[in-house]
Design a protein around this motif. Structure first.
Motif, mmCIF file in Angstrom:
data_model
loop_
_atom_site.group_PDB
_atom_site.id
_atom_site.type_symbol
_atom_site.label_atom_id
_atom_site.label_comp_id
_atom_site.label_asym_id
_atom_site.label_seq_id
_atom_site.Cartn_x
_atom_site.Cartn_y
_atom_site.Cartn_z
ATOM 1 N N ASN A 137 3.273 34.362 -9.964
ATOM 2 C CA ASN A 137 2.902 33.086 -9.361
ATOM 3 C C ASN A 137 1.748 32.398 -10.087
ATOM 4 O OD1 ASN A 137 0.899 34.868 -8.593
ATOM 5 N ND2 ASN A 137 0.878 34.272 -6.440
ATOM 6 N N SER A 138 1.182 33.043 -11.101
ATOM 7 C CA SER A 138 0.086 32.445 -11.869
ATOM 8 C C SER A 138 -0.060 33.217 -13.179
ATOM 9 C CB SER A 138 -1.231 32.512 -11.090
ATOM 10 O OG SER A 138 -1.639 33.862 -10.895
ATOM 11 N N VAL A 156 5.958 32.724 -15.627
ATOM 12 C CA VAL A 156 5.078 32.195 -14.577
ATOM 13 C C VAL A 156 5.760 30.996 -13.916
ATOM 14 C CG1 VAL A 156 2.855 31.122 -14.066
ATOM 15 C CG2 VAL A 156 2.989 32.980 -15.753
ATOM 16 N N ARG A 158 4.819 28.465 -10.618
ATOM 17 C CA ARG A 158 3.939 28.147 -9.503
ATOM 18 C C ARG A 158 4.727 28.155 -8.192
ATOM 19 N NH1 ARG A 158 1.657 22.501 -10.616
ATOM 20 N NH2 ARG A 158 3.788 22.273 -11.349
ATOM 21 N N TYR A 280 -2.678 33.052 -6.166
ATOM 22 C CA TYR A 280 -2.634 31.618 -6.465
ATOM 23 C C TYR A 280 -3.465 30.871 -5.418
ATOM 24 C CZ TYR A 280 -0.931 27.110 -8.124
ATOM 25 O OH TYR A 280 -0.859 25.846 -8.645
ATOM 26 N N GLY A 301 -5.956 33.827 -9.114
ATOM 27 C CA GLY A 301 -5.275 32.629 -9.602
ATOM 28 C C GLY A 301 -5.812 31.334 -9.024
ATOM 29 N N GLU A 304 -6.290 28.251 -11.104
ATOM 30 C CA GLU A 304 -5.054 27.581 -11.494
ATOM 31 C C GLU A 304 -4.530 26.681 -10.377
ATOM 32 O OE1 GLU A 304 -2.223 30.282 -13.535
ATOM 33 O OE2 GLU A 304 -3.810 31.781 -13.315
ATOM 34 N N ALA A 305 -4.905 26.987 -9.134
ATOM 35 C CA ALA A 305 -4.458 26.188 -7.988
ATOM 36 C C ALA A 305 -5.390 25.020 -7.703
ATOM 37 C CB ALA A 305 -4.357 27.076 -6.744
ATOM 38 N N HIS A 346 3.825 20.498 -6.750
ATOM 39 C CA HIS A 346 4.304 21.769 -6.191
ATOM 40 C C HIS A 346 5.487 21.579 -5.249
ATOM 41 C CE1 HIS A 346 0.161 22.611 -7.453
ATOM 42 N NE2 HIS A 346 0.465 23.889 -7.468
#
Length: 358
Positions: A137-138, A156, A158, A280, A301, A304-305, A346
């Motif tokens: 997920n990341s 990867v 998201r 994430y 993560g 990254e979010a 997303h």
């Protein structure tokens, strides 16, 4: 002799297995539900199963569908275990070219629990025996898969996060948060566990009230083992009159809370006992859909979010940094449209990474 795998009418071509196949029940389950929905929209017939919800009848259907499905998606490697004998049977006896495509979603926590060489070797062997492919997920989680299981080339994707069912009232305006009223509404929606670092949020609220004189209201929605200790801390800090613990809330109530919040707080940290990390951060994206800026931690993560100083502020999770981040957001408003735009990347309509991999 190898068994054949001709498709049977009415049976799913893709099976998704997780703990609870219900959208509100957690990040992993939420992602699995969204994957099933997207696969069905592409024309594939996808069926989801929650291992904790199985009855005698649904157990039969699960194993029947696993036998005939061409694509299998497991919420984590742990969800393979109850079906491992059948999965190994298919891998061993189906002819080459007819073996199922097995994908395993990776999130972070389930890898941290592999502490011994034996446990890591056993999970790695399971991946290899099933020719299972991990999807992280990341980038953080992908590196964790590599470091833990020695698997290269981890893809990867998201997480898919759906927008709220109804548009937030404040989205009709172009002003960014926080609002210009005298009250500051802070919100956390989360499971109440040490990793979420809600104690730090309480200390930040205390600092804002006592040192800065800001009229702040803090709402915490969620359940978990830390509830009693958090309520006790709020009383000890003498902020229990402005701190509201709501318990578990519905999706509709959560959307209303996010629509009314000025800042969403979740400065999570990585813990070692028990081992846990944010792979994430779906909660940040849910807040961003409402144009609400967020304050996160810097582990796992989360970087990254959260786009630092664009959709929120990334902190080290300490009370001082969280307090400073709140004050910064009060003084420097972020662009609400950019916050929302990030959230919509997303959405099921824009985030098709996972479907392309399946």
């Amino acid at each position: 002799m190898p068994i054949s795998q001709d498709r049977r009418p009415g049976l799913p071509t893709a099976v998704i297995v997780t703990s609870n196949f219900r959208a509100p029940s957690g990040g992993i389950q939420y992602w699995c539900v969204q994957i099933a929905n997207l696969l069905n929209q592409t024309g594939l017939k996808a069926k989801g199963y929650g291992l904790r919800d199985l009855s005698l009848t649904s157990t039969y259907r699960l194993f029947r569908d696993l036998l005939w499905a061409q694509r299998l998606v497991f919420g984590t490697w742990k969800h393979i275990l109850p079906t491992l004998p059948l999965s190994l049977f298919k891998a061993a006896f189906l002819p080459r070219g007819k073996q199922p495509d097995i994908q395993v979603l990776c999130h972070g926590d389930e890898l941290l629990c592999l502490k011994t060489r034996l446990s890591k070797a056993a999970v790695k062997l399971m991946f290899r025996s099933l020719s299972a492919k991990p999807i992280a997920n990341s980038a953080f989680t992908a590196q964790l898969v590599k470091n833990t299981l020695n698997i290269d080339g981890v893809r990867v994707a998201r997480p898919i996060v759906s927008p709220p069912r109804t548009e937030s009232p404040r989205l009709a305006t172009s002003s960014a948060h926080p609002t210009d009223t005298n009250d500051l509404n802070l919100l956390t929606v989360s499971r109440l566990v040490p990793r979420k670092n809600i104690r730090t949020c309480l200390h930040a609220v205390h600092a804002l009230l006592r040192s800065r004189g800001i009229d702040v209201h803090y709402t915490v929605a969620g359940v978990g083992p830390d509830l009693d200790s958090l309520q006790s801390l709020a009383r000890n800090l003498e902020i229990d009159d402005v701190t509201h613990f709501l318990g578990e809330v519905t999706d509709a109530t959560k959307d209303k809370l996010l629509a009314g919040a000025d800042i969403f707080l979740l400065p999570s940290v990585q813990t070692t006992s028990p081992p846990s990390v944010e792979g994430y951060g779906i909660a940040f994206i849910e807040a961003n859909y409402h144009g609400c800026p967020v304050i996160s931690g810097n582990s796992g993560g989360m970087p990254e979010a959260v786009l630092d100083r664009v959709t929120g502020i990334i902190t080290d999770g300490s009370p001082d940094e969280v307090t400073a981040a709140i004050l910064e957001l009060l003084e420097t408003k972020l662009d609400q449209q950019r916050i929302r735009d990030w959230a919509f990347t997303h959405s099921p309509h824009e985030n098709t990474d996972i479907v392309n991999m399946l």
